[in-house]
Design a protein around this motif. Structure first.
Motif, PDB file in Angstrom:
ATOM      1  N   GLN A  62       1.244  -0.851  -0.037  1.00 23.37           N
ATOM      2  CA  GLN A  62      -0.402  -0.034  -0.206  1.00 23.37           C
ATOM      3  C   GLN A  62       0.770   1.506   0.171  1.00 23.37           C
ATOM      4  OE1 GLN A  62      -4.072   0.513   1.999  1.00 23.37           O
ATOM      5  NE2 GLN A  62      -2.493   1.714   3.450  1.00 23.37           N
ATOM      6  N   LYS A  79       0.215   5.049  -0.782  1.00 22.82           N
ATOM      7  CA  LYS A  79      -0.919   6.249  -0.976  1.00 22.82           C
ATOM      8  C   LYS A  79      -0.059   7.892  -0.431  1.00 22.82           C
ATOM      9  CE  LYS A  79      -4.639   4.142   0.189  1.00 22.82           C
ATOM     10  NZ  LYS A  79      -6.007   3.697   1.579  1.00 22.82           N
ATOM     11  N   LEU A 134       0.717   8.121   2.377  1.00 22.70           N
ATOM     12  CA  LEU A 134       0.309   8.585   3.800  1.00 22.70           C
ATOM     13  C   LEU A 134       1.635   9.168   4.865  1.00 22.70           C
ATOM     14  CD1 LEU A 134      -2.305   5.556   4.137  1.00 22.70           C
ATOM     15  CD2 LEU A 134      -2.731   8.344   3.522  1.00 22.70           C
ATOM     16  N   TYR A 148      -3.292  -8.046   3.672  1.00 25.12           N
ATOM     17  CA  TYR A 148      -3.085  -6.638   4.725  1.00 25.12           C
ATOM     18  C   TYR A 148      -2.702  -5.488   4.460  1.00 25.12           C
ATOM     19  CZ  TYR A 148      -1.674  -4.855   9.276  1.00 25.12           C
ATOM     20  OH  TYR A 148      -0.856  -3.870  10.243  1.00 25.12           O
ATOM     21  N   CYS A 149      -3.514  -4.742   4.981  1.00 30.99           N
ATOM     22  CA  CYS A 149      -3.684  -2.879   4.490  1.00 30.99           C
ATOM     23  C   CYS A 149      -3.625  -2.296   6.079  1.00 30.99           C
ATOM     24  CB  CYS A 149      -4.586  -2.638   3.559  1.00 30.99           C
ATOM     25  SG  CYS A 149      -3.735  -3.379   1.755  1.00 30.99           S
ATOM     26  N   PRO A 150      -3.054  -1.944   6.216  1.00 31.49           N
ATOM     27  CA  PRO A 150      -3.277  -1.259   7.820  1.00 31.49           C
ATOM     28  C   PRO A 150      -3.916   0.109   7.556  1.00 31.49           C
ATOM     29  CG  PRO A 150      -0.646  -1.119   7.002  1.00 31.49           C
ATOM     30  CD  PRO A 150      -1.024  -1.766   5.652  1.00 31.49           C
ATOM     31  N   GLU A 151      -5.253   0.874   8.476  1.00 33.33           N
ATOM     32  CA  GLU A 151      -5.417   1.735   8.331  1.00 33.33           C
ATOM     33  C   GLU A 151      -4.201   3.326   8.358  1.00 33.33           C
ATOM     34  OE1 GLU A 151      -9.641   2.865  10.472  1.00 33.33           O
ATOM     35  OE2 GLU A 151     -10.265   0.699  10.362  1.00 33.33           O
ATOM     36  N   ASN A 152      -4.553   3.865   7.463  1.00 29.04           N
ATOM     37  CA  ASN A 152      -4.387   5.442   7.913  1.00 29.04           C
ATOM     38  C   ASN A 152      -2.116   5.483   7.686  1.00 29.04           C
ATOM     39  OD1 ASN A 152      -6.211   6.553   9.164  1.00 29.04           O
ATOM     40  ND2 ASN A 152      -6.048   6.195  11.138  1.00 29.04           N
ATOM     41  N   SER A 153      -1.535   4.070   7.149  1.00 28.64           N
ATOM     42  CA  SER A 153      -0.763   3.279   7.007  1.00 28.64           C
ATOM     43  C   SER A 153      -0.193   2.979   5.259  1.00 28.64           C
ATOM     44  CB  SER A 153       0.207   2.727   7.828  1.00 28.64           C
ATOM     45  OG  SER A 153       1.279   2.446   7.510  1.00 28.64           O
ATOM     46  N   ASP A 154       0.885   3.138   4.562  1.00 32.99           N
ATOM     47  CA  ASP A 154       1.551   2.924   4.079  1.00 32.99           C
ATOM     48  C   ASP A 154       2.325   1.359   4.303  1.00 32.99           C
ATOM     49  OD1 ASP A 154       0.822   5.172   2.311  1.00 32.99           O
ATOM     50  OD2 ASP A 154       2.859   5.640   1.964  1.00 32.99           O
TER      51      ASP A 154
END
Length: 155
Positions: free
Chosen positions: A7, A9, A11, A31-37
């Protein structure tokens, strides 16, 4: 060392994951953590790391697993400590060691006896049960056996 952004973005926060020996990005693609590349590092035949990948991040969350604990500790030893938050599991900063890691004779026996079949047995033992192993086999690393063996030798 290889790396793969699962991921990206751009961020302010980066989750930097140092995977274990023999891994690639495949087991971690969902796995894609929220608010984090999310950047996955693997293939420790070389310990060269592109530090420009960390530029622009206000916070770096380091996660290291297995042999990645050792590699992550080497790579980020000189990183600004006010930017890095770390967690490690099932590994050691002394990976081949009588007290803190894999006993040298066990490491040597694993390397000397490593075959595609014994690698599959190793991966099976990483999993809790046959259901977990079956699920893992659907997302298993796609790396070439010879490079995995070379990675273990160079570690």
């Amino acid at each position: 060392m290889k790396h793969y952004f699962i991921q990206q973005k751009h961020l302010p926060r980066l989750t930097l994951f140092f995977a274990g020996w023999g891994m690639d990005e495949c087991p971690f693609m969902d796995y894609c953590p929220e608010n984090s590349d999310l950047l996955v590092c693997y293939d420790y035949r070389s310990l060269d790391f592109d530090f420009t990948l960390l530029q622009g991040y206000q916070e770096i969350r380091l996660i290291a697993w297995s042999m990645g604990v050792w590699v992550g500790s080497l790579i980020l030893n000189d990183a600004p400590q006010d930017k890095v938050i770390g967690i490690s599991f099932n590994g050691s900063t002394s990976p081949i060691d009588h007290l803190e890691g894999i006993p040298p004779q066990t490491y040597r026996a694993t390397l000397d006896g490593l075959t595609p079949a014994s690698l599959q047995k190793f991966m099976r033992r990483m999993c809790k049960d046959s259901h977990a192993y079956k699920a893992f086999m659907e997302i298993t690393p796609r790396r070439n056996f010879d490079e995995i063996k070379e990675e273990l030798r160079l570690i």
